[in-house]
Write an enzyme that holds these catalytic residues in place. Sequence first.
Site, mmCIF file in Angstrom:
data_model
loop_
_atom_site.group_PDB
_atom_site.id
_atom_site.type_symbol
_atom_site.label_atom_id
_atom_site.label_comp_id
_atom_site.label_asym_id
_atom_site.label_seq_id
_atom_site.Cartn_x
_atom_site.Cartn_y
_atom_site.Cartn_z
ATOM 1 N N CYS A 108 22.694 -10.506 2.136
ATOM 2 C CA CYS A 108 21.866 -9.294 2.008
ATOM 3 C C CYS A 108 21.266 -8.790 3.315
ATOM 4 O O CYS A 108 21.632 -7.715 3.790
ATOM 5 C CB CYS A 108 20.736 -9.570 1.022
ATOM 6 S SG CYS A 108 21.328 -9.954 -0.620
HETATM 7 N N1 LIG Z 1 23.438 -13.301 -3.459
HETATM 8 C C1 LIG Z 1 22.254 -12.756 -3.567
HETATM 9 O O1 LIG Z 1 21.256 -13.444 -3.472
HETATM 10 C C2 LIG Z 1 22.084 -11.263 -3.822
HETATM 11 C C3 LIG Z 1 20.795 -10.792 -4.075
HETATM 12 C C4 LIG Z 1 20.606 -9.453 -4.354
HETATM 13 C C5 LIG Z 1 21.702 -8.581 -4.350
HETATM 14 N N2 LIG Z 1 22.958 -9.044 -4.085
HETATM 15 C C6 LIG Z 1 24.047 -8.083 -4.135
HETATM 16 O O2 LIG Z 1 24.809 -8.315 -5.328
HETATM 17 C C7 LIG Z 1 26.180 -8.057 -5.098
HETATM 18 C C8 LIG Z 1 27.018 -9.280 -5.423
HETATM 19 O O3 LIG Z 1 26.616 -10.338 -4.574
HETATM 20 P P1 LIG Z 1 26.947 -11.865 -4.859
HETATM 21 O O4 LIG Z 1 26.118 -12.632 -3.916
HETATM 22 O O5 LIG Z 1 26.863 -12.170 -6.305
HETATM 23 O O6 LIG Z 1 28.490 -11.911 -4.409
HETATM 24 P P2 LIG Z 1 29.547 -13.089 -4.696
HETATM 25 O O7 LIG Z 1 30.561 -12.982 -3.641
HETATM 26 O O8 LIG Z 1 28.825 -14.381 -4.924
HETATM 27 O O9 LIG Z 1 30.171 -12.666 -6.091
HETATM 28 C C9 LIG Z 1 30.944 -11.533 -6.271
HETATM 29 C C10 LIG Z 1 32.046 -11.854 -7.264
HETATM 30 O O10 LIG Z 1 32.754 -10.648 -7.520
HETATM 31 C C11 LIG Z 1 34.132 -10.963 -7.653
HETATM 32 N N3 LIG Z 1 34.886 -9.721 -7.485
HETATM 33 C C12 LIG Z 1 35.233 -9.079 -6.358
HETATM 34 N N4 LIG Z 1 35.910 -7.953 -6.641
HETATM 35 C C13 LIG Z 1 35.998 -7.889 -7.988
HETATM 36 C C14 LIG Z 1 36.578 -6.970 -8.903
HETATM 37 N N5 LIG Z 1 37.201 -5.861 -8.473
HETATM 38 N N6 LIG Z 1 36.486 -7.250 -10.209
HETATM 39 C C15 LIG Z 1 35.865 -8.358 -10.658
HETATM 40 N N7 LIG Z 1 35.294 -9.269 -9.855
HETATM 41 C C16 LIG Z 1 35.356 -9.031 -8.533
HETATM 42 C C17 LIG Z 1 34.356 -12.025 -6.607
HETATM 43 O O11 LIG Z 1 35.513 -12.787 -6.880
HETATM 44 C C18 LIG Z 1 33.072 -12.861 -6.744
HETATM 45 O O12 LIG Z 1 33.204 -13.891 -7.701
HETATM 46 C C19 LIG Z 1 26.282 -7.594 -3.655
HETATM 47 O O13 LIG Z 1 26.189 -6.202 -3.610
HETATM 48 C C20 LIG Z 1 25.044 -8.205 -3.018
HETATM 49 O O14 LIG Z 1 24.626 -7.473 -1.886
HETATM 50 C C21 LIG Z 1 23.168 -10.381 -3.823
#
Ligand SMILES: NC(=O)c1ccc[n+]([C@@H]2O[C@H](COP(=O)([O-])OP(=O)(O)OC[C@H]3O[C@@H](n4cnc5c(N)ncnc54)[C@H](O)[C@@H]3O)[C@@H](O)[C@H]2O)c1
Length: 441
Positions: free
Chosen positions: A276
Site C-alpha cells: 500500500c
Molecule cells: N494487503 C493489505 O493489507 C491491503 C490493505 C488495504 C488495501 N489493499 C488493496 O487491496 C487490493 C488487493 O490487495 P491484496 O493485498 O489482497 O493483494 P494479493 O496479491 O494478496 O491478492 C490479490 C489476489 O487477486 C488474485 N487475482 C489477480 N488477478 C485476478 C483476476 N483477474 N481475477 C481473480 N483473481 C485475481 C491474485 O491471484 C491474488 O490471489 C489492492 O488494491 C491493495 O492495494 C491491500
Amino acid sequence: MKEGRTVEIVGKIKERTAHIGVIGLGYVGLPLVIRFCEETFRVTGFDIDDRKVKKLNKGVSYIKHIPPEKLREIKRKKLFRATTDYSQLKKMDCIIICVPTPLRKNKEPDLSYVENTSREIAGHLRKGQLVSLESTTYPGTTREVLLPKFEKKGYRVGEDFFLVFSPEREDPGNRRYHTGNIPKVVGGITPRCTEAGKHLYEQIITKVITVASPEVAEFTKLLENIFRSVNIALVNELKILADRMGIDIWEVISASSTKPFGFMPFYPGPGLGGHCIPIDPFYLSWKAKEFDFNTRFIELAGEINTGMPDYVVNRIIDGLNKKGKCLKNAKVLILGVAYKKDTDDSRESPGLEIISLLKDKGARVDYNDPFIPSFSGMRHYPGLSMESVRLTTVSLRKYDCAVIITDHSQYDYTWIVRNSKLVVDTRNAARNIKSNKIIKA
Ligand SMILES: NC(=O)c1ccc[n+]([C@@H]2O[C@H](COP(=O)([O-])OP(=O)(O)OC[C@H]3O[C@@H](n4cnc5c(N)ncnc54)[C@H](O)[C@@H]3O)[C@@H](O)[C@H]2O)c1
C-alpha cells in the site's frame, strides 16, 4: 420496479440469503470471505491462481495470520468454495473485487487486474446484482473504468444493478483491529447503490460510514495512505539529521509522544514496504496530472522514503569501516525480509532492496526470517533467489555484521547482539541493550 431491485437485494442481504462472490483471494479477499462465512453467508471465492484455489478448497491457508482451522470450519459448514470459473459470477448476488492494483515501472497505475475483472463481471452481469470495488485506486476509477463496461449491457445503475467503492483497511497482524471492527467507508454511484452497499457491509462490520460518491471513498483511502507516507518520510529525514547531530531520534519521538494533543508518533525505518504505502500515493499523483496539478508532498515523501535503503547501506559501510573492514566480501546477515513485524509478507520490502544493494557492492549476504523460508523471482528483483539461514550462536558469529530490518517479536535481541560482531539496527529493536556493537540506522 425501479425501487424493487433495491428492496430485493437489501432483503436478500438482511436475510443472509445473498450469495457473495469475492474476486481476488489474497490478503484482503480472504479475511472478507471468512468474515462473511462467520455471519453464515454462502461465499464463492474467485481467483486466477489455480494453486491458491486448490489449497483453499482443501482448507489450507497460505497466509500466516489466517488460521487453517477457520478455512476448514467454513468448508465443513459448506459455506465456502473457491473457483477459477468466472461463469459462476452470474449466480452471485453481491460481487466484491479485491484484486491487486500495482504500479508500472514508470510509477503509473497498473489497472489491468481491475480492468480484466470488470470485463469478466460485465460478461456475466445480471439484473439485481451489487458490485463493490475494494482495490485501492485513484478517484474516478469506479465511475470511469467499471461503470461504462457494465452499462454497455443496457442496464441502468441504481435501478438494474448497484455499484459502489468501499476501500479496504486491512492491517495484517493487528490483534486489536480486524476486518470485523475496522469502520468501513462506502460510496455508491447513486444513493440506492450506497444504500445497498451499506446494508451489505453492515452485516459483517461494526460501523459503516456512507459518503457522497465513489470518488470520495476512493480519495479517502488515498488520503489515509498518503498521510502515513508523508509522516514516515518526515521522521526518516529527521532521523538522518538527528544522527548527524548525535541525537537519538527514537528518544525524541518518545518524548514528543508525551504531548497529549496535536502530536501523533510515526517511526523511522529502513524504507517503506508492503502493497500500500509505497504504491498508492502515486495513483493520486498520476490522476492529479489530468488536472494540471503537481502533488509535491507525495513526490518528496516518495523520494525520501525510497532513499532509506541507501542510507542503511551507508551506515553498514560506516560500521564495518570502524572495524577496519570494507563492504566488499564482508559477510552480512539480514534479519527479517518481511516488510512488517510478525508477518510473512515481503512485497515491496526494503529488505530486498538492501540485499540487492549490498550484493551489488560485493558483500556476501544471507538472510534469516522466521516467517519467510525462501523467496525468489520478486517483481523488482527477478534474479534474486534466497533461502533463510538458520540462526545459531555459531552461525551468528561468522558474520561481520547483522542488520535488523524487521523487528519480529520472536528474535532474541540480547542473544543476537551478544553473538554478533556488529549490529546495524533500523528499528530500534535493540533499544534495551547497552553495547558499543550497535549502530542505529
Ligand atoms: N494487503 C493489505 O493489507 C491491503 C490493505 C488495504 C488495501 N489493499 C488493496 O487491496 C487490493 C488487493 O490487495 P491484496 O493485498 O489482497 O493483494 P494479493 O496479491 O494478496 O491478492 C490479490 C489476489 O487477486 C488474485 N487475482 C489477480 N488477478 C485476478 C483476476 N483477474 N481475477 C481473480 N483473481 C485475481 C491474485 O491471484 C491474488 O490471489 C489492492 O488494491 C491493495 O492495494 C491491500
